[in-house]
Design a protein around this motif. Sequence first.
Motif, mmCIF file in Angstrom:
data_model
loop_
_atom_site.group_PDB
_atom_site.id
_atom_site.type_symbol
_atom_site.label_atom_id
_atom_site.label_comp_id
_atom_site.label_asym_id
_atom_site.label_seq_id
_atom_site.Cartn_x
_atom_site.Cartn_y
_atom_site.Cartn_z
ATOM 1 N N SER A 79 6.610 2.378 5.496
ATOM 2 C CA SER A 79 5.732 1.226 5.276
ATOM 3 C C SER A 79 4.285 1.593 5.553
ATOM 4 N N TYR A 80 3.393 1.088 4.691
ATOM 5 C CA TYR A 80 1.962 1.285 4.845
ATOM 6 C C TYR A 80 1.333 -0.087 5.057
ATOM 7 N N ASP A 81 0.745 -0.284 6.206
ATOM 8 C CA ASP A 81 0.198 -1.558 6.651
ATOM 9 C C ASP A 81 -0.961 -2.011 5.759
ATOM 10 N N LEU A 82 -0.881 -3.213 5.206
ATOM 11 C CA LEU A 82 -1.941 -3.725 4.335
ATOM 12 C C LEU A 82 -3.243 -3.978 5.078
ATOM 13 N N GLU A 83 -3.190 -4.057 6.397
ATOM 14 C CA GLU A 83 -4.424 -4.188 7.182
ATOM 15 C C GLU A 83 -5.297 -2.947 7.011
ATOM 16 N N ARG A 84 -4.687 -1.817 6.657
ATOM 17 C CA ARG A 84 -5.431 -0.573 6.490
ATOM 18 C C ARG A 84 -5.879 -0.330 5.054
ATOM 19 N N TRP A 101 -7.249 3.875 1.516
ATOM 20 C CA TRP A 101 -6.739 3.414 2.801
ATOM 21 C C TRP A 101 -7.698 3.801 3.912
ATOM 22 N N GLU A 102 -7.777 2.954 4.894
ATOM 23 C CA GLU A 102 -8.542 3.269 6.089
ATOM 24 C C GLU A 102 -7.722 4.240 6.937
ATOM 25 N N SER A 103 -8.356 5.271 7.389
ATOM 26 C CA SER A 103 -7.670 6.234 8.250
ATOM 27 C C SER A 103 -7.393 5.578 9.595
ATOM 28 N N GLN A 154 -8.620 -8.029 3.776
ATOM 29 C CA GLN A 154 -9.998 -7.671 3.460
ATOM 30 C C GLN A 154 -10.128 -6.646 2.331
ATOM 31 N N TYR A 155 -9.030 -6.157 1.781
ATOM 32 C CA TYR A 155 -9.134 -5.160 0.718
ATOM 33 C C TYR A 155 -9.650 -5.810 -0.570
ATOM 34 N N THR A 156 -10.143 -4.970 -1.472
ATOM 35 C CA THR A 156 -10.595 -5.431 -2.777
ATOM 36 C C THR A 156 -9.583 -4.989 -3.830
ATOM 37 N N VAL A 157 -9.526 -5.759 -4.918
ATOM 38 C CA VAL A 157 -8.626 -5.463 -6.028
ATOM 39 C C VAL A 157 -9.471 -5.405 -7.286
ATOM 40 N N GLU A 158 -9.330 -4.318 -8.024
ATOM 41 C CA GLU A 158 -10.132 -4.106 -9.223
ATOM 42 C C GLU A 158 -9.224 -3.769 -10.389
ATOM 43 N N ALA A 159 -9.404 -4.467 -11.484
ATOM 44 C CA ALA A 159 -8.648 -4.159 -12.700
ATOM 45 C C ALA A 159 -9.615 -3.552 -13.706
ATOM 46 N N ASP A 160 -9.173 -2.541 -14.405
ATOM 47 C CA ASP A 160 -9.981 -1.916 -15.444
ATOM 48 C C ASP A 160 -10.133 -2.919 -16.588
#
Length: 163
Positions: A79-84, A101-103, A154-160
């Motif tokens: 699992s990769y935490d979405l907070e990162r 991803w944030e380290s 807080q992440y951003t989502v970008e679609a081409d």
Amino acid sequence: MVTEQSWVYRSVPHHFHIREINATGHAGLLEELRESLADVRGSTVVPFGGLISWEADSTQYELVWDALRQSDGGEGYVSYDLERLKHVAMHPQEHSLVFEWESASEEPLLRRAFWRFFDPETATPPRRIVVPDRQRRREVLSAFRRLRRDLDYQYTVEADSTE
């Protein structure tokens, strides 16, 4: 809460986020919950099995309320935490989603200590995942947007724009 037929609500006291609803046989319950939680910041109703899953290159992926999960056919998931997660973007020329991803080393000391003890990173989060089907890429991005909106990630989502 238990009815004569089955349980309806279950929570795990020592887990802050685990609240489960079994809406089987309770018409309208989920919609009523969604309406009730609509104005509660950081709350939403998500399916028990996750929002969306897909397979790419013999690897199974699953997006749940707090993580992107990956399995290579073994017993469990990494699992990769979405907070990162900082950013997710669609790259249709490569038929993929690209992640930033944030380290763990960028996090405050207290949070790093928490992760190290309770949720150690067992693998490096993916930087790119091939998703050959255009419609599936759109659905995955939509699920990321929903979680960001409903749970204040807080992440951003970008679609081409060519998608």
